[in-house]
Design a protein around this motif. Structure first.
Motif, short mmCIF file in Angstrom:
data_model
loop_
_atom_site.label_atom_id
_atom_site.label_comp_id
_atom_site.label_asym_id
_atom_site.label_seq_id
_atom_site.Cartn_x
_atom_site.Cartn_y
_atom_site.Cartn_z
N THR A 93 -70.78 16.58 38.91
CA THR A 93 -69.60 16.42 38.07
C THR A 93 -69.94 16.51 36.59
O THR A 93 -69.32 17.26 35.83
CB THR A 93 -68.92 15.08 38.34
N PHE A 94 -70.93 15.75 36.16
CA PHE A 94 -71.22 15.68 34.73
C PHE A 94 -72.35 16.59 34.31
O PHE A 94 -72.56 16.83 33.12
CB PHE A 94 -71.52 14.23 34.33
N ARG A 101 -68.58 15.90 29.95
CA ARG A 101 -69.58 14.90 29.59
C ARG A 101 -69.52 14.57 28.11
O ARG A 101 -69.60 13.40 27.71
CB ARG A 101 -70.98 15.39 29.97
N MET A 156 -76.67 9.87 33.97
CA MET A 156 -76.09 10.30 32.70
C MET A 156 -77.12 10.40 31.59
O MET A 156 -77.06 11.31 30.75
CB MET A 156 -74.98 9.33 32.28
#
Lengths: 196, 196
Positions: A93-94, A101, A156
């Motif tokens: 997703t990121f 992001r 992240m």
DNA sequence: GTCTATAGCCTGATAGAC
DNA sequence: GTCTATCAGGCTATAGAC
């Protein structure tokens, strides 16, 4: 003010990369207008002001991004599989959506209350709701919420620091590889949770 | 243009909380001047322009912040102690200094090349240099650079997400507690590295 | 070193014609 | 819905007096 006209969507989609790259204050209404191919004044037929344009753009970007998680998790039978699936989802997703992001990061550092709530409503709450039970079941010695943000942060931060990782010793190009990141984080979490 | 006059330092110290809170574009030269108690024009006796003021302020904030790590690490004998000491250092440095963390976060999301290099030179390189050997020795199955950023990310993300953690279910006030964060991250890393 | 004054530019937003 | 024209206000930066 029709809510879903073609121009309306075009404005949202044109503004997102700009906001992601330069931030709210760094983008002028003229910039967005130029990208769409209209004048700044025309934007005010679709949005009452800059801030509401920004909010709608954020919602547009985040919505439906989380939709896939539920199905993907349903297919994973045991805890270890679910762990891998969740990490892969988070990386996918990121990792692939640079704009998403960047927007998320900007909102988290700016700390504006209304925007934080939007973030929670459209990103963190739906995801956490989906894996809350899973977090509880994983390991009793860990706090579920802290565990959730630990896993999210592990993924992240590798993306957040990617540009400066390149400037450090021991850097290898494979560090930017999505599979490598998934592997690294998964191994780490399996060890931490005792899922060998 | 004397480099270390009282006003020069006062300008740097006045600008830092502003830049941390509102970002580069969000702060006007007037704002800085007002905080110091002079006019905007007077700032240009100390700095050629806004950007160079910002750079000097960043360097001023980051320098000497890393100095303590070397001594602290020297006192830790075994790997497990060194791990704890490092995590405590990271939590202390960025947990208590809100301004420092905000500046770091802003620079990482903005991605400007020159500023990233400043970040590496003044923060990440000195720290990584200090614990590089330690990272190598910890566990052979982990890449040292990825491991470093994993540990940094585990700590940093808890601070980055603190404002929105409050809005999620399962939140407890103790999640904001520094000791709790150190404990959580340390337990996690001890498990991941097999240092039981 | 600091001041006042101001140049020159960019900003978000509005009014009114088409 | 989009345009041109325009506004008031904010911005960095400079010039010149003290």
């Amino acid at each position: 003010m029709p809510k879903q006209s073609k121009t309306y969507i075009k404005i949202l989609e044109a503004s997102l990369p700009l906001f992601a790259a330069f931030g709210y204050k760094g983008v002028a209404m003229r910039d967005i207008a130029n990208t769409v191919g209209i004048t700044a004044a025309a934007l005010y037929n679709h949005f009452p002001n800059k801030e509401s344009l920004y909010f709608k753009a954020l919602e547009y970007a985040f919505d439906a991004q989380v939709a896939g998680l539920a199905e993907t998790l349903a297919n994973a039978k045991n805890p270890r599989q679910r762990l891998t699936v969740f990490i892969e989802f988070w990386v996918e997703t990121f990792g692939s959506d640079v704009i998403l992001r960047a927007l998320l990061q900007r909102e988290m550092t700016d700390g504006d209350e209304a925007r934080l709530k939007l973030l929670v409503r459209h990103v963190f709450f739906p995801v956490y709701e989906e894996i809350e039970g899973f977090m509880h079941s994983l390991a009793e010695r860990y706090d579920p919420l802290l565990l959730f943000f630990s896993m999210a942060g592990l993924v992240m931060y590798h993306f957040e620091t990617a540009p400066l990782r390149r400037l450090l010793p021991d850097f290898k190009p494979e560090h930017d590889n999505h599979e490598k990141i998934v592997e690294h984080v998964t191994t780490l979490m399996i060890g931490a949770l005792g899922l060998h």
